[in-house]
Design an enzyme around this catalytic site. Sequence first.
Site, PDB file in Angstrom:
ATOM      1  N   GLY A 177     -10.661 -25.471  -4.199  1.00 50.65           N
ATOM      2  CA  GLY A 177     -11.337 -26.706  -4.577  1.00 50.65           C
ATOM      3  C   GLY A 177     -12.229 -26.356  -5.749  1.00 50.65           C
ATOM      4  O   GLY A 177     -13.246 -25.699  -5.576  1.00 50.65           O
ATOM      5  N   HIS A 178     -11.799 -26.707  -6.946  1.00 48.46           N
ATOM      6  CA  HIS A 178     -12.532 -26.319  -8.160  1.00 48.46           C
ATOM      7  C   HIS A 178     -13.177 -27.561  -8.768  1.00 48.46           C
ATOM      8  O   HIS A 178     -12.495 -28.553  -9.017  1.00 48.46           O
ATOM      9  CB  HIS A 178     -11.584 -25.665  -9.171  1.00 48.46           C
ATOM     10  CG  HIS A 178     -11.018 -24.357  -8.676  1.00 48.46           C
ATOM     11  ND1 HIS A 178     -10.176 -23.584  -9.415  1.00 48.46           N
ATOM     12  CD2 HIS A 178     -11.211 -23.688  -7.516  1.00 48.46           C
ATOM     13  CE1 HIS A 178      -9.856 -22.488  -8.728  1.00 48.46           C
ATOM     14  NE2 HIS A 178     -10.471 -22.538  -7.565  1.00 48.46           N
ATOM     15  N   GLN A 217     -10.038 -18.761  -5.083  1.00 50.17           N
ATOM     16  CA  GLN A 217     -10.668 -17.909  -4.058  1.00 50.17           C
ATOM     17  C   GLN A 217     -11.531 -16.815  -4.711  1.00 50.17           C
ATOM     18  O   GLN A 217     -12.016 -17.027  -5.803  1.00 50.17           O
ATOM     19  CB  GLN A 217      -9.615 -17.325  -3.110  1.00 50.17           C
ATOM     20  CG  GLN A 217      -8.992 -18.352  -2.167  1.00 50.17           C
ATOM     21  CD  GLN A 217      -7.902 -19.200  -2.786  1.00 50.17           C
ATOM     22  OE1 GLN A 217      -6.986 -18.689  -3.412  1.00 50.17           O
ATOM     23  NE2 GLN A 217      -7.971 -20.498  -2.617  1.00 50.17           N
ATOM     24  N   ASP A 247     -15.693 -20.281  -4.419  1.00 49.30           N
ATOM     25  CA  ASP A 247     -16.719 -21.292  -4.708  1.00 49.30           C
ATOM     26  C   ASP A 247     -17.862 -20.763  -5.572  1.00 49.30           C
ATOM     27  O   ASP A 247     -19.007 -21.225  -5.460  1.00 49.30           O
ATOM     28  CB  ASP A 247     -17.281 -21.898  -3.410  1.00 49.30           C
ATOM     29  CG  ASP A 247     -16.196 -22.493  -2.541  1.00 49.30           C
ATOM     30  OD1 ASP A 247     -15.181 -22.942  -3.102  1.00 49.30           O
ATOM     31  OD2 ASP A 247     -16.367 -22.511  -1.310  1.00 49.30           O
ATOM     32  N   GLY A 292     -15.253 -29.827   3.636  1.00 52.74           N
ATOM     33  CA  GLY A 292     -16.555 -30.433   3.936  1.00 52.74           C
ATOM     34  C   GLY A 292     -17.406 -29.634   4.906  1.00 52.74           C
ATOM     35  O   GLY A 292     -18.491 -30.066   5.303  1.00 52.74           O
ATOM     36  N   GLY A 297     -15.879 -24.720 -13.188  1.00 56.46           N
ATOM     37  CA  GLY A 297     -16.850 -25.055 -14.232  1.00 56.46           C
ATOM     38  C   GLY A 297     -16.733 -24.120 -15.434  1.00 56.46           C
ATOM     39  O   GLY A 297     -16.864 -24.555 -16.591  1.00 56.46           O
ATOM     40  N   LYS A 338     -15.873 -21.290 -10.491  1.00 58.72           N
ATOM     41  CA  LYS A 338     -14.802 -20.906 -11.419  1.00 58.72           C
ATOM     42  C   LYS A 338     -14.331 -22.105 -12.254  1.00 58.72           C
ATOM     43  O   LYS A 338     -14.117 -21.989 -13.453  1.00 58.72           O
ATOM     44  CB  LYS A 338     -13.601 -20.343 -10.631  1.00 58.72           C
ATOM     45  CG  LYS A 338     -13.931 -19.055  -9.878  1.00 58.72           C
ATOM     46  CD  LYS A 338     -12.772 -18.575  -9.032  1.00 58.72           C
ATOM     47  CE  LYS A 338     -12.450 -19.468  -7.850  1.00 58.72           C
ATOM     48  NZ  LYS A 338     -13.489 -19.503  -6.795  1.00 58.72           N
TER      49      LYS A 338
HETATM   50  P1  GDP Z   1     -14.980 -22.895  -7.506  1.00 59.05           P
HETATM   51  O1  GDP Z   1     -14.116 -23.045  -6.308  1.00 59.05           O
HETATM   52  O2  GDP Z   1     -15.293 -21.468  -7.817  1.00 59.05           O
HETATM   53  O3  GDP Z   1     -14.458 -23.614  -8.716  1.00 59.05           O
HETATM   54  O4  GDP Z   1     -16.371 -23.570  -7.118  1.00 59.05           O
HETATM   55  P2  GDP Z   1     -16.595 -24.968  -6.315  1.00 59.05           P
HETATM   56  O5  GDP Z   1     -16.321 -26.087  -7.243  1.00 59.05           O
HETATM   57  O6  GDP Z   1     -15.892 -24.942  -5.017  1.00 59.05           O
HETATM   58  O7  GDP Z   1     -18.119 -24.846  -5.937  1.00 59.05           O
HETATM   59  C1  GDP Z   1     -19.111 -24.730  -6.902  1.00 59.05           C
HETATM   60  C2  GDP Z   1     -20.078 -25.922  -6.771  1.00 59.05           C
HETATM   61  O8  GDP Z   1     -21.269 -25.640  -7.465  1.00 59.05           O
HETATM   62  C3  GDP Z   1     -19.533 -27.186  -7.406  1.00 59.05           C
HETATM   63  O9  GDP Z   1     -20.061 -28.290  -6.743  1.00 59.05           O
HETATM   64  C4  GDP Z   1     -20.058 -27.095  -8.837  1.00 59.05           C
HETATM   65  O10 GDP Z   1     -20.150 -28.350  -9.469  1.00 59.05           O
HETATM   66  C5  GDP Z   1     -21.411 -26.499  -8.599  1.00 59.05           C
HETATM   67  N1  GDP Z   1     -21.922 -25.626  -9.665  1.00 59.05           N
HETATM   68  C6  GDP Z   1     -21.246 -24.792 -10.492  1.00 59.05           C
HETATM   69  N2  GDP Z   1     -22.117 -24.091 -11.258  1.00 59.05           N
HETATM   70  C7  GDP Z   1     -23.355 -24.477 -10.887  1.00 59.05           C
HETATM   71  C8  GDP Z   1     -24.685 -24.101 -11.290  1.00 59.05           C
HETATM   72  O11 GDP Z   1     -24.893 -23.227 -12.124  1.00 59.05           O
HETATM   73  N3  GDP Z   1     -25.718 -24.744 -10.659  1.00 59.05           N
HETATM   74  C9  GDP Z   1     -25.529 -25.688  -9.702  1.00 59.05           C
HETATM   75  N4  GDP Z   1     -26.594 -26.251  -9.155  1.00 59.05           N
HETATM   76  N5  GDP Z   1     -24.292 -26.060  -9.308  1.00 59.05           N
HETATM   77  C10 GDP Z   1     -23.241 -25.452  -9.884  1.00 59.05           C
HETATM   78  P1  IMO Z   2     -11.883 -21.693  -4.188  1.00 50.62           P
HETATM   79  O1  IMO Z   2     -10.714 -21.493  -5.126  1.00 50.62           O
HETATM   80  C1  IMO Z   2     -13.857 -20.512  -0.477  1.00 50.62           C
HETATM   81  C2  IMO Z   2     -11.248 -19.202   2.788  1.00 50.62           C
HETATM   82  C3  IMO Z   2     -11.147 -20.053   4.023  1.00 50.62           C
HETATM   83  C4  IMO Z   2     -10.883 -18.999   5.080  1.00 50.62           C
HETATM   84  C5  IMO Z   2     -10.000 -17.997   4.329  1.00 50.62           C
HETATM   85  C6  IMO Z   2      -8.511 -18.166   4.589  1.00 50.62           C
HETATM   86  O2  IMO Z   2     -12.368 -23.092  -4.158  1.00 50.62           O
HETATM   87  O3  IMO Z   2     -12.935 -20.697  -4.451  1.00 50.62           O
HETATM   88  P2  IMO Z   2      -6.742 -19.998   3.783  1.00 50.62           P
HETATM   89  O4  IMO Z   2      -6.701 -21.464   4.016  1.00 50.62           O
HETATM   90  O5  IMO Z   2      -6.752 -19.599   2.345  1.00 50.62           O
HETATM   91  O6  IMO Z   2      -5.696 -19.248   4.556  1.00 50.62           O
HETATM   92  O7  IMO Z   2      -8.163 -19.525   4.436  1.00 50.62           O
HETATM   93  O8  IMO Z   2     -10.275 -18.178   2.952  1.00 50.62           O
HETATM   94  N1  IMO Z   2     -10.956 -19.889   1.517  1.00 50.62           N
HETATM   95  C7  IMO Z   2     -11.876 -20.223   0.603  1.00 50.62           C
HETATM   96  N2  IMO Z   2     -13.215 -20.100   0.625  1.00 50.62           N
HETATM   97  N3  IMO Z   2     -13.244 -21.000  -1.571  1.00 50.62           N
HETATM   98  C8  IMO Z   2     -11.908 -21.113  -1.626  1.00 50.62           C
HETATM   99  O9  IMO Z   2     -11.230 -21.467  -2.747  1.00 50.62           O
HETATM  100  C9  IMO Z   2     -11.150 -20.748  -0.487  1.00 50.62           C
HETATM  101  N4  IMO Z   2      -9.837 -20.751  -0.188  1.00 50.62           N
HETATM  102  C10 IMO Z   2      -9.729 -20.214   1.036  1.00 50.62           C
HETATM  103  O10 IMO Z   2     -12.336 -20.762   4.251  1.00 50.62           O
HETATM  104  O11 IMO Z   2     -12.081 -18.350   5.419  1.00 50.62           O
HETATM  105 MG    MG Z   3     -14.138 -24.036  -4.450  1.00 47.26          MG
END
Ligand code: GDP
Ligand code: IMO
Ligand code: MG
Length: 454
Positions: free
Chosen positions: A39-40, A227, A12, A324, A17, A15
């Site tokens: 979840g990207h 991840q 999270d 969530g 973005g 990535k």
């Molecule tokens: P990923 O799994 O690495 O692709 O990241 P996620 O999408 O799970 O979580 C990143 C969250 O932060 C998302 O809701 C993005 O829209 C948001 N986000 C990404 N870059 C920024 C930033 O620079 N500032 C803010 N405020 N939000 C960001």
């Molecule tokens: P993105 O790609 C954050 C975490 C889970 C748990 C551990 C193992 O959006 O960054 P799993 O279901 O993979 O066996 O769970 O890894 N986890 C993540 N945490 N971002 C993710 O993906 C994750 N994918 C798995 O919360 O702690």
């Molecule tokens: Mg994510």
Amino acid sequence: MTVTIVGAQLGDEGKGGVVDLYGDRVDVVARYQGGDNAGHTVVHGGEEYKLSLVPSGAVRGKIGVLGNGCVVNPATLFEEIDALRERGLEPDVRVAERAHVILPYHRVLDGIEEEAKSDSNQKVGTTGRGIGPTYEDKAGRRGIRVGDLLDPDVLRERLEYVVPQKRALAEDVFGVKTGEEFDIASLYEQYRRFGERLAEEGMPVNAGDFLTDAMADGRTVMVEGAQGTTIDIDHGNYPYVTSSNPTAGGAATGTGLSPGVIGDGEVIGIVKAYLTRVGSGPLPTELGGVAGDTPGYDEQGEGENEELAEYIREEGGEYGTVTGRPRRVGWLDVPMLRHATRVSGFTGLAINHIDVLAGLESVNVGHAYELDGETIETTPTTTERWADCEPVLREFDGWPETDWEAVANEGYDAIPANARAYLEYVSDELGVPIYAVGVGPGREQTVVVESPFE
Ligand code: GDP
Ligand code: IMO
Ligand code: MG
């Protein structure tokens, strides 16, 4: 040349973005590990896309490949593709015939094992998507691959071998009564049909060949990790990890491109300017705590900095994209980043979310750890030792709320001076240049310092 995107922390980091940001110069985006636990998020043109399996280049209409290192749940893949089509996108997704398939019993077993572990406080806090059990079957040579779905006889043969074992595991070892998820005939029908749709849509490929041919034709490949480093099964804090290799080595084994190809390219480490974690496991710089996830929460409660954690959680919208759940929040952990940089060999950094920290009087980082009276600058190998680490904090002056859109337009020098000092500290500690700075979730809310393609 390839550009590989790697999460430097715990997932999270933003990535999706960054894939979208640099995606204009790319023809193909390939995922190399993980599955629908990811979840990207891509935010563009007033729309927010949350992608679990479809590579993030889809928002720009780029071809996506799910490499052999991925675990694919065809049900969620097709749901996601259909939902994106309804929103007007035309996702063109290819799936490696060597990728392993998540079946319904994997999800059930994921839940059963988490439940069993919770009795002894060993729960990982997985996403419940069946990721671990599917990789277990892959390593156990009893998995079912995408290629197997294309041949009904092979599919049936594999199911007949594996399903009784899974049923016995659930019923005899864990004492859980099983249902349709463990029924060979129903699984066969459902997954044979998935195979037909995969074939009809021309999705199965030999990923390594497909990507190599694309590159030979002059097309540009971006490789999208899911991840992050600290939840890497080898380099993370085992057992509080996912079951694959998000680090850069995984980009080679998980796509079929050679390590030389990946290493000749750029590897961009994606960093969140603070830390979040979904699930259990230690987090030395944690502020506050989340019930059910923070170890020791039941005895210690939420800790003294919960208000600050709550503030950052709300400002950053730090709730899991997939589940969530509220994310645990901490200060940036620099030992973790030093480790990530060595493992993946980052050639550039994208540091996101500096806007979220704006308005705080001061911002801390965990510069090092104190462990048994010694100061250490990288992460211990065992999780128990890591949990014993006390962070050695370094304080930075905060930066004000700012018109971040204007900053993104004007460029790096428009970033408030204190935030630049923070960014440059991170870059200097890691010896890696900053390529991009995230100042908001949208494509335009990014300060682009350098493009990996120039
Ligand atoms: P990923 O799994 O690495 O692709 O990241 P996620 O999408 O799970 O979580 C990143 C969250 O932060 C998302 O809701 C993005 O829209 C948001 N986000 C990404 N870059 C920024 C930033 O620079 N500032 C803010 N405020 N939000 C960001
Ligand atoms: P993105 O790609 C954050 C975490 C889970 C748990 C551990 C193992 O959006 O960054 P799993 O279901 O993979 O066996 O769970 O890894 N986890 C993540 N945490 N971002 C993710 O993906 C994750 N994918 C798995 O919360 O702690
Ligand atoms: Mg994510």
